[in-house]
Design an enzyme around this catalytic site. Structure first.
Site, PDB file in Angstrom:
ATOM      1  N   ARG A 368       0.844  -1.204   0.000  1.00  0.00           N
ATOM      2  CA  ARG A 368       0.000   0.000   0.000  1.00  0.00           C
ATOM      3  C   ARG A 368       0.875   1.248   0.000  1.00  0.00           C
ATOM      4  NH1 ARG A 368      -5.724   0.010   3.044  1.00  0.00           N
ATOM      5  NH2 ARG A 368      -6.668   1.678   1.860  1.00  0.00           N
ATOM      6  N   CYS A 369       1.723   1.317  -1.001  1.00  0.00           N
ATOM      7  CA  CYS A 369       2.803   2.289  -0.951  1.00  0.00           C
ATOM      8  C   CYS A 369       3.407   2.431  -2.335  1.00  0.00           C
ATOM      9  CB  CYS A 369       3.849   1.725   0.019  1.00  0.00           C
ATOM     10  SG  CYS A 369       5.473   2.434  -0.079  1.00  0.00           S
ATOM     11  N   GLU A 738      -3.169   4.717  -0.793  1.00  0.00           N
ATOM     12  CA  GLU A 738      -2.097   4.371   0.134  1.00  0.00           C
ATOM     13  C   GLU A 738      -1.824   5.456   1.177  1.00  0.00           C
ATOM     14  OE1 GLU A 738       0.589   3.944  -3.086  1.00  0.00           O
ATOM     15  OE2 GLU A 738       1.817   5.617  -2.450  1.00  0.00           O
TER      16      GLU A 738
END
Ligand code: CDP
Length: 784
Positions: A368-369, A738
């Protein structure tokens, strides 16, 4: 300016209920494990119990004789087919099934296929592998020592060093650090963690020997890229491969790489001519698939006495495990970590990263980045607090003093990025107001006098999402554009397909809203389909909050192409020239005569029944969008914690999250994204770590040790927003998925450190468990 649409049309800004939820809440989603094909058989992986060991023998005879067993595949078998190793997504290769030696605990060693899952599991127990222990390397700080075991003897370079990467002005930054009146430094580890999606990874591979076609249902966040890689690695013509990513129960980057299980299932299906299903267990998922983070970082700030920042220097050691399987753009060995100057206006900065191999599972993936942005945001927001403590200055004041001013956008960062837009002060001020910052500081002062522990943590992060512009961004050489194809049917209903693939983000709703915004077709009349390589246009998939900046933009552009054709047809139907027409969502009308109009539905019908001479029939378009830049969402998060001096337990009393992702497609979905990401951030800050003992045994390999927060542990999230549109995105939107995961860890940690700062505490590494706190309290003599 975006035109307003009615709630019936449901374009941008409407909180349309998620269309996909109708099937999900009824338990009627179709996940990979729901796929059952005639004649389907099951694969089970045999994994290494050792972190580093030579394989001296694999005995498969007993398993092969077990009733119901159809095949046992080993690394040696794959070697014959040239498939024992496969390329990783980042300039390295990885063993599919181990040959010679194993390099991490849980590494894939053999694959057994049987008529049913239980037989496959039983047969797996009958496979005997002989291992000879080798010295284990767990600590990345030891990886480059002269006496460290060299792990990758398959490589020409006999070293555990993978890469050195640096950016910025080393000399100028060093000079600033030497001459500045104030310096602050933090050594911070962003621990190894794992996305732990609810659904583990898996696939069903179905090779049809009659047609030569291979169909793979896979938990894939990037089905097209997987198809191309399968074609290149296995040598199957790409037109004979179809990847279908059905419903996905969370990906968070974990489902970007190709894992050995997929390859083994394909090989088994080719060998047996039957469909082969392989689904990981929870422990397999946690122990062997792409980990995230594992960055060991040092940040140093140089500043004036009044807090004005002069320079940032960052040095990082990146633990990539046994293979460099980072799922990220090929020109960025440390992902987009160089956004580590964050929201602040630094005259100079320098950042360097060294990657090393250790005896751990390979990675690291972008959980999530946007490829190491979380580590960057955490580091800068942590060291800013350390500097504030050094200066005895309020951390909010320090931030406000150094924010990139809103009139300096587009802003050129000293590490090479052009931030598109931002108003950091606005987000900060809203968060301060919402939480009642000055009252909280007063309360804290009083509580301190009474010996109570309360902390306030601020994080004002800047993100970099929307990978990415073709001139710089590619994955294994494929440029990181994304796409949309829209077909409007004669009755005015439509289907839109993208190269992205949602795993819970709600694209079926939000991408329909973009079409609704641009064409005025009600959102309920638009079907969105992703994840089938036979039907969707080529795209690079969904991760790193790239879907809105890339495929979302492509959807707007494809819609606009359709609208231009619709204008021609409307002119023909209304017998006026195109220039005399005006558009409002859902219809073209004659300028000055709003009654003379043709709706998009009438125009769609005419596209198949009454097109003007010389115009092609039909109403459809495709667009491949190459973003001119990334988008830079941002926000301010403020967290309030209370700490129990008796137990070390931390209670998150309040958490205010102000996000800015430019223009919003669906406010309810964005809020849901924020809630989910904050909950993950909470887990990372307080609960989660994939740790290893010195023999390389995984310590966080089950949900008994790797904790996932439930509603009980999760506080109430208070969300709000500011809106600073992206100047280059066709809808003014930035990605958001994110942001809460990226921005929140620092807010939690800053709050805890703030609660203990009067005791001289300046940093605590995550996960901050009650045990860690209790030990600190005991050491400081304040534990009760
Ligand atoms: O790539 P991914 O879908 O994970 O991330 P995203 O582009 O940030 O989108 C996450 C969800 O939020 C999607 O359903 C988007 O359409 C929605 N979103 C939105 O409604 N408005 C925005 N400005 C950004 C995202």
């Amino acid at each position: 300016m975006l035109q307003k649409t009615s709630p019936e049309i449901g374009g941008m800004g409407h909180s349309v209920k998620r269309k996909e939820d109708l099937r999900f809440v009824q338990g009627r989603g179709t996940y990979v494990d729901d796929v059952h094909l005639p004649g389907m058989v099951y694969g089970q992986m045999i994994r290494s119990p050792y972190a580093h060991a030579r394989i001296t023998g694999i005995h498969t005879e007993a398993a092969k004789k077990h009733p119901g067993v159809l095949a046992v595949i080993t690394g040696q078998d794959l070697e014959k087919a040239g498939l024992a190793w496969m390329p990783t997504l980042f300039h390295d290769k990885q063993m599919v099934l181990a040959t010679g030696k194993v390099l991490f605990q849980s590494q894939e060693v053999a694959f057994v296929v049987a008529e049913d899952r239980y037989t496959a599991a039983d047969a797996a127990e009958l496979i005997e592998v002989e291992y000879e222990d080798l010295p284990v390397l767990v600590d990345p700080h030891r990886a480059l020592d002269g006496d460290a075991p060299i792990l990758r003897d398959d490589r020409e370079e006999k070293t555990n060093h993978i890469f050195h990467w640096e950016v910025g002005d080393r000399q100028a930054t060093n000079q600033e650090l030497e001459s500045a009146p104030v310096r602050a430094k933090v050594n911070a580890v962003f621990q190894r963690c794992h996305p732990a999606p609810l659904e583990t990874c898996g696939c069903v591979a179905d090779f049809n020997s009659a047609t030569g076609r291979l169909t793979v249902w896979a938990t894939s966040q990037a089905p097209h890229a997987h198809r191309t890689l399968f074609a290149l690695v296995a040598g199957i013509p790409e037109n004979n491969i179809r990847i279908i990513a059905p419903d996905i129960g969370g990906g968070f980057g974990n489902k970007v790489p190709i894992y050995p299980g997929y390859v083994c299932a394909v090989v088994a299906s080719l060998q047996l001519g039957r469909p082969v299903k392989w689904i990981e267990t929870r422990s397999e998922n946690l122990q062997s698939t792409g980990f995230a983070r594992d960055y060991h970082m040092t940040a140093e700030l140089a500043a004036e006495r009044d807090g004005t920042l002069r320079a940032l220097r960052v040095k990082t050691l990146a633990d990539h495990g046994a293979f460099n399987a980072a799922a990220q753009p090929s020109k960025f060995p440390a992902g987009l970590f160089s956004v580590c100057t964050g929201s602040y206006d630094f005259p100079s900065a320098f950042c360097e990263v060294d990657g090393v191999y250790t005896n751990k599972a390979p990675g690291g993936i972008a959980y999530r980045c946007s490829f190491r942005v979380t580590e960057a945001a955490y580091l800068i927001e942590r060291v800013m607090d350390v500097l504030a403590a050094e200066l005895q200055m309020d951390p909010v004041e320090l931030r406000l003093k150094n924010f990139i001013p809103s009139d300096k956008f587009p802003y050129q960062s000293p590490l090479g990025w052009t931030y598109d837009s931002g108003d950091y002060r606005a987000a900060m001020n809203l968060a301060l107001d919402k939480i009642g910052y000055s009252e909280l500081r007063k309360e804290q002062e009083e509580k301190r006098k009474r010996g109570e522990l309360m902390g306030i943590g601020v994080s004002s992060f800047t993100e970099i999402v929307g990978a990415g512009p073709a001139h710089t961004f590619d994955i294994v050489g494929i440029k990181m554009f994304d796409s949309c194809e829209i077909r409007v049917h004669p009755t005015g209903k439509a289907i839109a397909r993208m190269g992205t693939k949602a795993q819970g983000q709600g694209h079926e709703t939000t991408f329909a809203q973009i079409v609704a915004q641009e064409l005025g077709i009600p959102v309920t009349d638009i079907t969105v389909e992703e994840g089938d390589t036979d039907t969707a246009p080529y795209g690079l998939g969904t991760y790193a909050s790239r879907s809105t900046p890339t495929a979302g933009a492509a959807t707007a552009m494809a819609s606009r192409k359709i609208r231009e054709k619709a204008r021609k047809i409307a002119g023909h139907l209304l017998e006026v020239s195109e220039e005399d027409l005006e558009w409002e969502p859902g219809k073209f009308f004659v300028k000055g005569a709003p009654g003379k109009a043709k709706t998009i539905q009438e125009i769609a019908f005419a596209a198949y029944t009454n097109v003007p001479l010389g115009l092609e029939a039909g109403l459809e378009a495709v667009h491949y969008y190459d973003p001119p830049n990334l988008t830079f969402p941002f926000g301010t998060y403020i967290c309030v914690v209370d700490i129990d001096k008796g137990t070390g337990e931390i209670k998150v009393r309040r958490f205010v999250a102000v996000d800015d992702c430019g223009n919003i497609i669906n406010p309810m979905i964005v809020e849901g994204q924020i809630h989910g990401g904050l909950t993950e951030g909470l887990a990372i800050a307080f609960m989660q770590e994939i740790a290893y003992d010195e023999s390389g045994n995984v310590q966080g390999g089950t949900f008994m040790d790797y904790l996932v927060p439930t509603a009980v542990e999760t506080p109430n999230w208070e969300t709000d927003k500011t809106c600073t549109p992206s100047p280059h995105h066709p809808l003014g939107a930035k990605g958001v998925g994110e942001s809460p995961n990226v921005g929140s860890p620092a807010a939690f940690v800053n709050a805890v450190v703030d609660a203990l700062s009067h005791l001289g505490v300046r940093h605590i590494d995550m996960p901050i468990t009650p045990w860690k706190i209790w030990q600190i309290l005991k050491e400081k003599g304040v534990a009760e």
